[in-house]
Write a protein that holds these residues in place. Sequence first.
Motif, mmCIF file in Angstrom:
data_model
loop_
_atom_site.group_PDB
_atom_site.id
_atom_site.type_symbol
_atom_site.label_atom_id
_atom_site.label_comp_id
_atom_site.label_asym_id
_atom_site.label_seq_id
_atom_site.Cartn_x
_atom_site.Cartn_y
_atom_site.Cartn_z
ATOM 1 N N TRP A 298 -57.662 104.764 -43.047
ATOM 2 C CA TRP A 298 -56.917 104.744 -41.791
ATOM 3 C C TRP A 298 -56.571 103.320 -41.362
ATOM 4 N N GLY A 299 -57.135 102.376 -42.035
ATOM 5 C CA GLY A 299 -56.954 100.973 -41.664
ATOM 6 C C GLY A 299 -58.248 100.228 -41.877
ATOM 7 N N HIS A 300 -58.145 98.903 -42.044
ATOM 8 C CA HIS A 300 -59.356 98.112 -42.289
ATOM 9 C C HIS A 300 -59.447 96.882 -41.387
ATOM 10 N N GLU A 301 -58.517 96.755 -40.422
ATOM 11 C CA GLU A 301 -58.503 95.585 -39.541
ATOM 12 C C GLU A 301 -58.423 96.020 -38.079
ATOM 13 N N VAL A 302 -59.256 95.411 -37.264
ATOM 14 C CA VAL A 302 -59.234 95.650 -35.824
ATOM 15 C C VAL A 302 -58.817 94.363 -35.132
ATOM 16 N N GLU A 303 -57.730 94.423 -34.383
ATOM 17 C CA GLU A 303 -57.281 93.264 -33.615
ATOM 18 C C GLU A 303 -58.185 93.084 -32.398
ATOM 19 N N VAL A 304 -58.591 91.848 -32.153
ATOM 20 C CA VAL A 304 -59.523 91.575 -31.062
ATOM 21 C C VAL A 304 -59.025 90.398 -30.235
ATOM 22 N N ASP A 305 -58.979 90.586 -28.931
ATOM 23 C CA ASP A 305 -58.768 89.487 -27.979
ATOM 24 C C ASP A 305 -60.092 89.260 -27.263
ATOM 25 N N ALA A 306 -60.569 88.040 -27.258
ATOM 26 C CA ALA A 306 -61.899 87.777 -26.710
ATOM 27 C C ALA A 306 -61.929 86.481 -25.907
ATOM 28 N N ILE A 307 -62.972 86.351 -25.102
ATOM 29 C CA ILE A 307 -63.197 85.155 -24.299
ATOM 30 C C ILE A 307 -64.648 84.732 -24.471
ATOM 31 N N LEU A 308 -64.848 83.459 -24.738
ATOM 32 C CA LEU A 308 -66.194 82.897 -24.791
ATOM 33 C C LEU A 308 -66.414 82.048 -23.547
ATOM 34 N N ASP A 309 -67.456 82.375 -22.797
ATOM 35 C CA ASP A 309 -67.833 81.607 -21.610
ATOM 36 C C ASP A 309 -69.204 80.988 -21.820
ATOM 37 N N VAL A 310 -69.308 79.697 -21.504
ATOM 38 C CA VAL A 310 -70.580 78.997 -21.591
ATOM 39 C C VAL A 310 -70.747 78.133 -20.343
ATOM 40 N N GLU A 311 -71.818 78.351 -19.617
ATOM 41 C CA GLU A 311 -72.108 77.515 -18.454
ATOM 42 C C GLU A 311 -72.469 76.118 -18.932
ATOM 43 N N ARG A 312 -72.065 75.140 -18.144
ATOM 44 C CA ARG A 312 -72.280 73.749 -18.531
ATOM 45 C C ARG A 312 -73.022 73.021 -17.418
ATOM 46 N N PHE A 313 -74.068 72.276 -17.801
ATOM 47 C CA PHE A 313 -74.887 71.552 -16.832
ATOM 48 C C PHE A 313 -74.690 70.043 -16.947
ATOM 49 N N GLY A 314 -73.786 69.611 -17.783
ATOM 50 C CA GLY A 314 -73.497 68.207 -18.020
ATOM 51 C C GLY A 314 -72.565 68.112 -19.209
ATOM 52 N N ARG A 315 -72.183 66.902 -19.570
ATOM 53 C CA ARG A 315 -71.227 66.749 -20.661
ATOM 54 C C ARG A 315 -71.737 67.342 -21.969
ATOM 55 N N MET A 316 -73.013 67.165 -22.255
ATOM 56 C CA MET A 316 -73.595 67.669 -23.500
ATOM 57 C C MET A 316 -74.760 68.616 -23.233
ATOM 58 N N LEU A 317 -74.703 69.276 -22.084
ATOM 59 C CA LEU A 317 -75.763 70.193 -21.662
ATOM 60 C C LEU A 317 -75.159 71.558 -21.392
ATOM 61 N N PHE A 318 -75.617 72.571 -22.116
ATOM 62 C CA PHE A 318 -74.956 73.870 -22.096
ATOM 63 C C PHE A 318 -75.940 74.999 -21.822
ATOM 64 N N GLY A 319 -75.430 76.028 -21.162
ATOM 65 C CA GLY A 319 -76.244 77.183 -20.819
ATOM 66 C C GLY A 319 -76.002 78.357 -21.746
ATOM 67 N N ALA A 320 -76.272 79.550 -21.214
ATOM 68 C CA ALA A 320 -76.163 80.774 -22.004
ATOM 69 C C ALA A 320 -74.708 81.055 -22.381
ATOM 70 N N ARG A 321 -74.550 81.773 -23.488
ATOM 71 C CA ARG A 321 -73.224 82.122 -24.001
ATOM 72 C C ARG A 321 -72.907 83.582 -23.687
ATOM 73 N N GLN A 322 -71.648 83.842 -23.386
ATOM 74 C CA GLN A 322 -71.222 85.222 -23.143
ATOM 75 C C GLN A 322 -69.881 85.466 -23.823
ATOM 76 N N LEU A 323 -69.813 86.504 -24.642
ATOM 77 C CA LEU A 323 -68.565 86.883 -25.294
ATOM 78 C C LEU A 323 -68.052 88.162 -24.649
ATOM 79 N N THR A 324 -66.824 88.115 -24.152
ATOM 80 C CA THR A 324 -66.184 89.273 -23.530
ATOM 81 C C THR A 324 -64.974 89.678 -24.368
ATOM 82 N N VAL A 325 -64.911 90.932 -24.755
ATOM 83 C CA VAL A 325 -63.765 91.442 -25.508
ATOM 84 C C VAL A 325 -62.807 92.116 -24.538
#
Length: 215
Positions: free
Chosen positions: A172-199
């Motif tokens: 029936w098909g072998h590819e699923v098109e996906v639009d996604a967003i990656l969000d990461v909280e930032r506590f400084g220039r090189m300081l990062f928090g938890a990651r969240q992927l939203t489809v």
Amino acid sequence: MVNLSAIAFAVRQALAAQGHQLSAGHAQQLVSAALGHNNLASYQSSGDDPGLDEAHDIVIDTERLGKRAADLGHVEVELAKPIFEVLRARYDDATVYRNLESYLIALQEFVDVQAPLNDAVNSEVAMTNGTLPMANLEMPLWNDFDAESSDDIHAEFSGLVTVSQDEDRVYWGHEVEVDAILDVERFGRMLFGARQLTVGRAQLRWMGEGSDTEE
């Protein structure tokens, strides 16, 4: 600036044990650079210091560190390793990355693992009669990561989740098109928090044909 001072002191001790003497001022300048700032004044005005206690991920800015070391006349000393070891020992609940590339690889791996596990993607994958879904979703951060900012990461991207087709089952098909967003909280220039992927969208390419929304 409690955190920076403690880190700089520990780095000085580590270097002294190796026979390298570093002044307190230079140590603070170099640690500031490792955390993404051109100089100590920039770090002091940024408000990054409390963020060290909040960060899930801490990244060493090796490029900026190298430049600052050259400015201060410390090119002969290996600085990234002792700074890495001090950060890892002091912030044992965080993951410390030796450079920005390593962190971006970790983000890409997070996307690659999480996208096929998403419920919306899983629902479309279930219609393929295929197995072993794999993500092909390249983050735009590889090209446009802003190392001068402390703003949260909000990266939008599109790609495919593909499956291995079972030749004994109906195709029936072998590819699923996906639009996604990656969000990461930032506590400084090189300081990062938890990651969240939203489809935002997941859609099977029926019989291998792209959707009408594909450009």
